[in-house]
Enzyme design. Sequence first.
Site, PDB file in Angstrom:
ATOM      1  N   GLY A  79      -9.479   1.660  24.151  1.00 13.62           N
ATOM      2  CA  GLY A  79     -10.804   2.185  23.857  1.00 13.62           C
ATOM      3  C   GLY A  79     -11.819   1.138  23.430  1.00 13.62           C
TER       4      GLY A  79
ATOM      5  CD  GLU B 232      -1.500   3.043  26.266  1.00 12.07           C
ATOM      6  OE1 GLU B 232      -2.320   3.295  27.149  1.00 12.07           O
ATOM      7  OE2 GLU B 232      -1.332   3.753  25.268  1.00 12.07           O
TER       8      GLU B 232
ATOM      9  CG  HIS C   5      -1.160   6.924  22.562  1.00 14.22           C
ATOM     10  ND1 HIS C   5      -2.107   6.516  21.656  1.00 14.22           N
ATOM     11  CD2 HIS C   5      -1.641   6.583  23.784  1.00 14.22           C
ATOM     12  CE1 HIS C   5      -3.120   5.960  22.312  1.00 14.22           C
ATOM     13  NE2 HIS C   5      -2.864   5.994  23.615  1.00 14.22           N
TER      14      HIS C   5
ATOM     15  CD  GLU D  88      -5.607   6.910  20.591  1.00 19.18           C
ATOM     16  OE1 GLU D  88      -5.472   8.042  21.093  1.00 19.18           O
ATOM     17  OE2 GLU D  88      -6.259   6.002  21.142  1.00 19.18           O
TER      18      GLU D  88
ATOM     19  CE  LYS E 232      -6.578   7.691  24.491  1.00 23.06           C
ATOM     20  NZ  LYS E 232      -6.979   6.441  23.880  1.00 23.06           N
TER      21      LYS E 232
ATOM     22  CB  SER F  43     -10.031  -1.446  28.057  1.00 28.59           C
ATOM     23  OG  SER F  43     -10.402  -1.031  26.741  1.00 28.59           O
TER      24      SER F  43
ATOM     25  CG  ASN G 209      -3.731   9.701  26.629  1.00 29.35           C
ATOM     26  OD1 ASN G 209      -3.856  10.885  26.299  1.00 29.35           O
ATOM     27  ND2 ASN G 209      -3.456   8.734  25.771  1.00 29.35           N
TER      28      ASN G 209
HETATM   29  P1  PGA Z   1      -8.316   3.635  27.105  1.00 26.16           P
HETATM   30  O1  PGA Z   1      -7.037   4.373  26.479  1.00 26.16           O
HETATM   31  O2  PGA Z   1      -8.103   3.563  28.597  1.00 26.16           O
HETATM   32  O3  PGA Z   1      -9.472   4.494  26.726  1.00 26.16           O
HETATM   33  O4  PGA Z   1      -8.379   2.270  26.492  1.00 26.16           O
HETATM   34  C1  PGA Z   1      -5.752   4.138  26.983  1.00 26.16           C
HETATM   35  C2  PGA Z   1      -4.741   4.919  26.187  1.00 26.16           C
HETATM   36  O5  PGA Z   1      -4.891   5.036  24.966  1.00 26.16           O
HETATM   37  O6  PGA Z   1      -3.764   5.458  26.742  1.00 26.16           O
END
Ligand code: PGA
Length: 251
Positions: free
Chosen positions: A173, A167, A97, A99, A12, A212, A10
């Site tokens: 993150g 997630e 997601h 976000e 982003k 992560s 992803n």
């Molecule tokens: P990350 O993000 O691996 O940077 O924690 C995962 C995601 O949001 O899909």
Amino acid sequence: MVRRPLIAGNWKMNGLKADAVALAKGIAGRCLPQPPPVDLLVCPPAILIDPVAQALAGSPVAVGGQDCHTQSSGAHTGDIAAAMLRDLGASHVILGHSERRTDHGETDALVREKAVAAHQAGLVAIICIGETEAERDAGQALAVVGKQFEGSLPPGATAENTVIAYEPVWAIGTGRTPTLAEVAEVHGAIRALAGKQLGAAAQRLRILYGGSMKPSNARELLALADVDGGLIGGASLKVEDFMAIALSSNG
Ligand code: PGA
């Protein structure tokens, strides 16, 4: 193996065209002469799907979007229809997601509608669910994730047209991850709930872990019985890290 692992990047809102093309070509190059024994997917910003799809032509790496609208066309300034993603070569789309749930107020009902639209356009919907830190601390993780799963899964979902990504919001993150036991517990619970909706086909449904995931923890996460791959943010922006994660899976 009933479920072939899916390792999905992803990206982003990162990278300009040249960066995205270089990353895609780097990943495709690492699939030669022998690709890893997993399905590989990258999800760039929508505006970069076209050059990324072109850079990946002839490779086993699939391309996906990060969101789509519920409608197939119309007066929705700034939005992107699932069929538009498909038209550029996308086969998957990430939906719900955390976000987007936070930044754009997306609800389970909206995510479900988007998943219906994705399926109508022939896309595999990767539906994201996960609890916040406060919800986990309150002992609500399973209840929250279960409610999101049941509210977001669209009618017509199958093990082939749908992927679930667990997630935990607090792991995205942050460099923090749940314990292996916690991940195993949630993934097992999701599969049990999927069984109620999909019956025996729930055994074929892929449930990804995200938050992560990195080369140093991927092997133990991907070895869990109900973890069928990863949705990777930060570590998917580096060819070496993304491919190291892919190679951590036993396939
Ligand atoms: P990350 O993000 O691996 O940077 O924690 C995962 C995601 O949001 O899909």
